[in-house]
Design a protein around this motif. Structure first.
Motif, mmCIF file in Angstrom:
data_model
loop_
_atom_site.group_PDB
_atom_site.id
_atom_site.type_symbol
_atom_site.label_atom_id
_atom_site.label_comp_id
_atom_site.label_asym_id
_atom_site.label_seq_id
_atom_site.Cartn_x
_atom_site.Cartn_y
_atom_site.Cartn_z
ATOM 1 N N TRP A 35 0.813 -1.215 0.000
ATOM 2 C CA TRP A 35 0.000 0.000 0.000
ATOM 3 C C TRP A 35 0.849 1.269 0.000
ATOM 4 C CZ3 TRP A 35 -5.522 0.639 1.716
ATOM 5 C CH2 TRP A 35 -6.258 -0.543 1.504
ATOM 6 N N ARG A 90 -6.157 -5.905 -6.583
ATOM 7 C CA ARG A 90 -4.802 -6.445 -6.484
ATOM 8 C C ARG A 90 -4.732 -7.536 -5.412
ATOM 9 N NH1 ARG A 90 0.579 -2.614 -5.907
ATOM 10 N NH2 ARG A 90 2.123 -4.270 -5.656
ATOM 11 N N ARG A 94 0.571 4.393 -2.521
ATOM 12 C CA ARG A 94 -0.700 4.379 -3.258
ATOM 13 C C ARG A 94 -1.631 5.467 -2.731
ATOM 14 N NH1 ARG A 94 -0.599 -0.597 -6.048
ATOM 15 N NH2 ARG A 94 -2.248 0.356 -7.314
ATOM 16 N N ASP A 95 -2.637 5.811 -3.522
ATOM 17 C CA ASP A 95 -3.570 6.882 -3.189
ATOM 18 C C ASP A 95 -4.718 6.311 -2.350
ATOM 19 O OD1 ASP A 95 -5.831 8.738 -3.380
ATOM 20 O OD2 ASP A 95 -4.609 9.799 -4.865
ATOM 21 N N HIS A 136 -8.293 7.370 -4.124
ATOM 22 C CA HIS A 136 -8.666 6.957 -5.469
ATOM 23 C C HIS A 136 -8.288 5.522 -5.827
ATOM 24 C CE1 HIS A 136 -8.433 11.465 -5.877
ATOM 25 N NE2 HIS A 136 -9.630 11.214 -6.389
ATOM 26 N N GLU A 137 -7.427 4.895 -5.040
ATOM 27 C CA GLU A 137 -6.932 3.568 -5.422
ATOM 28 C C GLU A 137 -7.465 2.437 -4.546
ATOM 29 O OE1 GLU A 137 -2.934 3.111 -7.175
ATOM 30 O OE2 GLU A 137 -2.481 4.999 -6.173
ATOM 31 N N ARG A 138 -8.487 2.712 -3.726
ATOM 32 C CA ARG A 138 -8.998 1.637 -2.870
ATOM 33 C C ARG A 138 -9.500 0.450 -3.687
ATOM 34 N NH1 ARG A 138 -11.303 5.884 0.091
ATOM 35 N NH2 ARG A 138 -13.282 5.472 -0.959
ATOM 36 N N ALA A 183 -8.623 -0.405 -6.729
ATOM 37 C CA ALA A 183 -7.485 -1.069 -7.364
ATOM 38 C C ALA A 183 -6.732 -1.936 -6.365
ATOM 39 C CB ALA A 183 -6.552 -0.027 -7.979
#
Length: 386
Positions: free
Chosen positions: A60, A75, A63-64, A67-69, A71
């Motif tokens: 993690w 993953r 990471r953003d 906005h990337e939860r 994604a």
């Protein structure tokens, strides 16, 4: 990311079909964004789960959190079959996911509740308090507990404890945690609870699927005059529940993934109460989606909880407020049974049977460093950016 392992002491020995313990182990996650904003998450407290949280946290970094939860979830497990770690993997991911929601909402100056539903007010939420299967008055082993429960004249002690909690906090909904030792003890305890708390009290029974289908049906038949709110996991699996008749049923054990919702619907379990929690479902988003899907399928979503710190309790409060998950069934909440927590007394309160929490960005609260340190049972694990 910093991973904290803590132990929350309980006011009474917890006795169920799964555990006999005077405490509850938890894992807390502290995520710090590059602008200094901090978010908090929580999950179960086993060393294996805490190690998984630390392993996942390394992926993690950088990471953003806003906005990337999605994604990060893909993953971790594109489909549920990809989750090779089972429930521990989902629970580990959920801790980081909750911390990311908390941090992102704090960054935006919004409550978690508002992130989920901008129209939701900060309202008090009715709660149901868990009760141990027995109140022996001292620490006991499982074998000693079984011997204690052979004498059904001791079962009314559970009602004595419930009356104390009701008097102190105005709680009128209780979940009796059966140890699965036999219908005679459960009937004695639940009868005492009904007589002591009155006809308007909501009573639930949860043997954690310790009974066979025949034993579970005998329990449902014997307790029918007591008019329980529902029976939670009286037997094992969707098939086991589908064979039972004569009572409203609930589960937090056999419907814990999206495909289980459809399976329960196909087996005719209309109105089944799906007791979802952040940990089994793998985070805030999956739980929100599960609640919506359950309603479409004629199932009833509600919130499952246990003895958790103020972090998870506050998260549940926001979920109930935003998604209406306290209607028609009060949300599980064990906060009144903790002798210590990671926040100061009065931060979360239960009065008149209603849970209230502070307003503010994110969860509206964060662990007090001194209280967190006092409850810590292992050195914190710090995951830093390379």
């Amino acid at each position: 990311a910093t991973i904290h392992r803590i132990a929350l002491p309980l006011r009474h020995l917890y006795v169920s079909a799964m555990y006999v313990t005077p405490k509850q182990d938890r894992t807390l996650v502290e995520l710090r964004l590059d602008d200094g904003t901090t978010g908090w998450g929580e999950t179960v407290g086993t060393p294996d789960c805490a190690a998984l949280v630390a392993s996942l946290a390394r992926t993690w970094i950088g990471r953003d959190a806003l906005h990337e939860r999605a994604a990060l979830r893909r993953r971790f497990a594109r489909i549920s079959f990809d989750n090779r770690h089972g429930r521990n993997g989902l629970a580990a991911h959920a801790a980081l996911d909750l911390a990311a929601w908390d941090a992102a909402s704090r960054h935006l100056g919004l409550s978690l509740r508002a992130m989920l539903n901008t129209a939701a007010p900060n309202r008090p939420v009715p709660v149901a308090c868990p009760l141990p299967a027995a109140v022996p008055g001292r620490a006991m082993t499982r074998a000693e507990i079984t011997a204690h429960m052979a004498d059904t004249s001791l079962a009314p002690r559970v009602a004595d404890l419930a009356a104390e909690i009701a008097a102190a906090h105005g709680i009128t909904a209780f979940k009796y945690k059966s140890a699965g030792t036999g219908v005679a003890w459960d009937l004695a305890a639940l009868t005492a609870l009904r007589e002591r708390l009155g006809s308007q009290a909501r009573l639930r029974c949860d043997p954690n699927a310790a009974y066979s289908t025949d034993e579970a049906q005998a329990l449902l038949d014997a307790t029918a005059p007591l008019r329980l709110e529902f029976h939670e996991d009286p037997a094992d699996g969707i098939e086991g529940l589908a064979r039972l008749r004569g009572a409203k049923l609930a589960t937090n054990m056999c419907v814990i993934a999206p495909e289980h919702l459809a399976a329960a619907h196909r087996r005719g379990l209309r109105g089944l109460v799906v007791l979802a929690d952040i940990f089994y479902w793998g985070g805030i988003g999956p739980l929100r989606d599960a609640a919506a899907a359950a309603r479409l399928l004629g199932l009833t979503p509600a919130l499952h909880s246990f003895y958790e710190s103020a972090v998870a309790t506050a998260a549940n409060l926001h979920l109930a407020q935003a998604l209406g998950l306290d209607v028609p069934h009060p949300m599980d909440c064990g906060t009144t049974s903790l002798t210590e927590d990671v926040v100061a007394p009065g931060t979360l309160t239960v009065t008149d049977g209603l849970l209230r929490g502070p307003d503010g960005p994110g969860l509206g609260l964060a662990p007090d460093p001194a209280r967190l340190a006092a409850l810590t049972v292992a050195p914190p694990v710090v995951i830093r950016a390379p």
